[in-house]
Enzyme design. Structure first.
Site, PDB file in Angstrom:
ATOM      1  N   SER A 190       0.797  -1.230   0.000  1.00 30.66           N
ATOM      2  CA  SER A 190       0.000   0.000   0.000  1.00 30.66           C
ATOM      3  C   SER A 190       0.826   1.274   0.000  1.00 30.66           C
ATOM      4  O   SER A 190       0.360   2.307  -0.461  1.00 30.66           O
ATOM      5  CB  SER A 190      -0.938  -0.004   1.201  1.00 30.66           C
ATOM      6  OG  SER A 190      -0.189  -0.065   2.404  1.00 30.66           O
ATOM      7  N   HIS A 218      -5.344  -3.992  -2.000  1.00 29.49           N
ATOM      8  CA  HIS A 218      -5.041  -2.883  -2.918  1.00 29.49           C
ATOM      9  C   HIS A 218      -4.944  -3.359  -4.363  1.00 29.49           C
ATOM     10  O   HIS A 218      -4.225  -2.767  -5.173  1.00 29.49           O
ATOM     11  CB  HIS A 218      -3.745  -2.180  -2.508  1.00 29.49           C
ATOM     12  CG  HIS A 218      -3.923  -1.187  -1.414  1.00 29.49           C
ATOM     13  ND1 HIS A 218      -4.483   0.060  -1.613  1.00 29.49           N
ATOM     14  CD2 HIS A 218      -3.637  -1.253  -0.098  1.00 29.49           C
ATOM     15  CE1 HIS A 218      -4.518   0.713  -0.469  1.00 29.49           C
ATOM     16  NE2 HIS A 218      -4.011  -0.056   0.469  1.00 29.49           N
ATOM     17  N   LYS A 249     -12.281  -0.851  -0.461  1.00 26.67           N
ATOM     18  CA  LYS A 249     -11.427  -0.027  -1.319  1.00 26.67           C
ATOM     19  C   LYS A 249     -12.056   0.048  -2.715  1.00 26.67           C
ATOM     20  O   LYS A 249     -13.066   0.717  -2.879  1.00 26.67           O
ATOM     21  CB  LYS A 249     -10.001  -0.566  -1.311  1.00 26.67           C
ATOM     22  CG  LYS A 249      -9.346  -0.319   0.048  1.00 26.67           C
ATOM     23  CD  LYS A 249      -7.906  -0.730   0.139  1.00 26.67           C
ATOM     24  CE  LYS A 249      -7.300  -0.219   1.446  1.00 26.67           C
ATOM     25  NZ  LYS A 249      -6.949  -1.300   2.391  1.00 26.67           N
TER      26      LYS A 249
HETATM   27  C1  PLP Z   1      -6.886  -1.672   3.766  1.00 26.80           C
HETATM   28  C2  PLP Z   1      -6.229  -2.952   4.004  1.00 26.80           C
HETATM   29  C3  PLP Z   1      -6.723  -3.855   4.941  1.00 26.80           C
HETATM   30  C4  PLP Z   1      -7.896  -3.541   5.826  1.00 26.80           C
HETATM   31  O1  PLP Z   1      -9.088  -3.592   5.122  1.00 26.80           O
HETATM   32  P1  PLP Z   1     -10.438  -3.206   5.851  1.00 26.80           P
HETATM   33  O2  PLP Z   1     -11.489  -3.963   5.114  1.00 26.80           O
HETATM   34  O3  PLP Z   1     -10.568  -1.726   5.750  1.00 26.80           O
HETATM   35  O4  PLP Z   1     -10.328  -3.649   7.277  1.00 26.80           O
HETATM   36  C5  PLP Z   1      -6.091  -5.076   5.071  1.00 26.80           C
HETATM   37  N1  PLP Z   1      -5.002  -5.384   4.337  1.00 26.80           N
HETATM   38  C6  PLP Z   1      -4.490  -4.529   3.443  1.00 26.80           C
HETATM   39  C7  PLP Z   1      -3.296  -4.923   2.642  1.00 26.80           C
HETATM   40  C8  PLP Z   1      -5.082  -3.282   3.263  1.00 26.80           C
HETATM   41  O5  PLP Z   1      -4.554  -2.430   2.385  1.00 26.80           O
END
Ligand code: PLP
Length: 415
Positions: A190, A218, A249
């Site tokens: 990320s 991501h 996301k």
């Molecule tokens: C954003 C993210 C998460 C968390 O996701 P949520 O559904 O918001 O809890 C977990 N792992 C990675 C790699 C992320 O980028």
């Protein structure tokens, strides 16, 4: 008094230390739906200003898509607002089952289990599946929620240097005696936007009889030719034993996550994963809207193609403008400042130019690797991308960082 003056000043002191290091996170408020153009109240209490948003994970522009919003309304009418139950008691509707099946189809796996978030999926999956006889071997830059989930699991924990396949091989050799091995990696990391070399990881997994867990938060929805994720990009669909990902996301951006993969492992999560057993079910509204998101994503690659074009346009523009960026192919583009204060100062000036971006510094990224992370979206039009590049050129000029490499910026500003 339970919260005595001495106790209060202790915690106030901790907060002051965060302030003094320049690491305090300011409050930021948005007064509009999520999108390419948003209305922002920043600093707190200021009049609302319009800005172009370049820091959301709204990769496909679906967070406020009219069809997704309409599906959410319809879901609300058809199945109500809340479940008031965890999944296994009375919190599972037919639409939860349908969404799991659609995710299985989309990700090319055997089975899927929904969680309240991907953080919850990561918190539950390791402990549900592995025991003290097993070993987890993880990339050193995996997401914080994976680290937390691994901490809750009795399996032995080892790491390999970021994307270093020689080092991973060594660790796999070292742990040949364990009952099972599990390699853990993000698909797209990320903060740097780099892609894990999944083809090589799959080959090593086969050679050393190691399972693979991929967190594709991501990537799901836009990486790969049809947006299925990092495993599609590397032609490894069907070869990943566990995928965890988020609906928060690209896939609508509300909330929700899942564990998807081998049927036995997913069933073990259903039996044992604590966030599945002890935290509330995904709301019907989100479940219904997520089904629409998958319809949209699986019916056309138009949005992921537009995102790819925007990404290329931005990467070419920002490089030509002379800013220091990490190279890559994903819509996460770190504009490097190395110095934390410089990242925050430049981000503030970008906001004055009508571009909403944020400076990232320790502990979110390693100390001395501060940056402004730019994220492209299919919601952006080419002229939005150009305005962002132009603002960076102007702000970069003001701070005298145009054309400077890493060494040059550090000489001028320090780490
Ligand atoms: C954003 C993210 C998460 C968390 O996701 P949520 O559904 O918001 O809890 C977990 N792992 C990675 C790699 C992320 O980028």
């Amino acid at each position: 008094m339970a919260f005595s003056d001495a106790t209060r000043s202790l915690f106030a002191g901790t907060l002051q230390e965060i302030q003094d290091k320049g690491l305090f996170k300011e409050k930021r408020f948005i007064r509009s739906p999520q999108g390419a153009e948003i209305e922002v109240e920043y600093p707190e209490g200021a009049a609302t200003a319009r800005a172009l948003n370049f820091c959301a994970n709204n990769y496909l522009g679906l967070s406020n898509h009219p069809e997704v919003v309409a599906a959410a309304h319809a879901g609300l009418d058809a199945r109500g607002y809340g479940m008031s139950s965890v999944r296994f008691i009375c919190g599972t509707q037919d639409i939860h089952r349908e969404l799991q099946d659609r995710l299985t189809e989309f990700l090319g796996t055997e089975a899927t289990l929904l969680f309240p978030s991907c953080l919850d999926a990561n918190a539950g999956v390791f402990e549900a599946v592995l025991g003290a006889e097993d070993v987890i071997i993880a990339d050193r830059l995996i997401h914080a929620s994976l680290v937390d989930g691994i901490r809750l699991c009795p399996a032995q924990y080892d790491t390999f240097k970021h994307m270093d396949m020689k080092h991973l091989r060594k660790k796999l050799e070292l742990h040949a005696d364990k009952r099972t091995r599990m390699i853990v990696t993000d698909g797209v990391f990320s903060m740097d936007g780099d892609l894990a070399p999944l083809d090589e990881i799959v080959a090593l997994g086969e050679e050393f009889d190691a399972m693979i867990l991929l967190d594709d938060s991501h990537a799901s929805g836009f990486i790969g030719r049809t947006g299925r994720g990092t495993h599609e990009h590397f032609d490894a669909i069907g070869k990943i034993d566990l995928i965890t990902t988020t609906l928060g996301k690209a896939l609508g951006g509300a909330s929700g996550g899942c564990v998807s993969g081998r049927a036995e492992l997913v069933e073990l999560c259903r039996q044992k994963a604590r966030p599945y057993l002890f935290s509330n079910s995904l709301s019907p509204v989100i479940t219904a809207a997520s089904l629409k998101v998958l319809d949209l994503v699986m019916s056309t690659t138009e949005r992921r193609d537009k995102l790819e074009a925007n990404t290329l346009r931005f990467r070419q523009g920002i490089t030509a403008a002379g800013l220091n960026v990490r190279e890559g192919v994903t819509p996460i583009v770190p504009v490097m400042t190395y110095n934390a204060k410089l990242a925050n100062d430049m981000a503030r000036d970008m906001y004055a130019e009508g571009i909403y971006v944020i400076g990232f510094s320790f502990p979110v990224v390693p100390a001395g690797a501060a940056r402004i992370r730019v994220q492209l979206s299919a919601a952006h039009e080419p002229e939005h991308v150009d305005r962002c590049v132009a603002a960076f050129a102007k702000v970069g000029e003001k701070y005298g960082v145009i054309g400077l490499d890493k060494k040059g910026i550090i000489e001028k500003y320090g780490m």
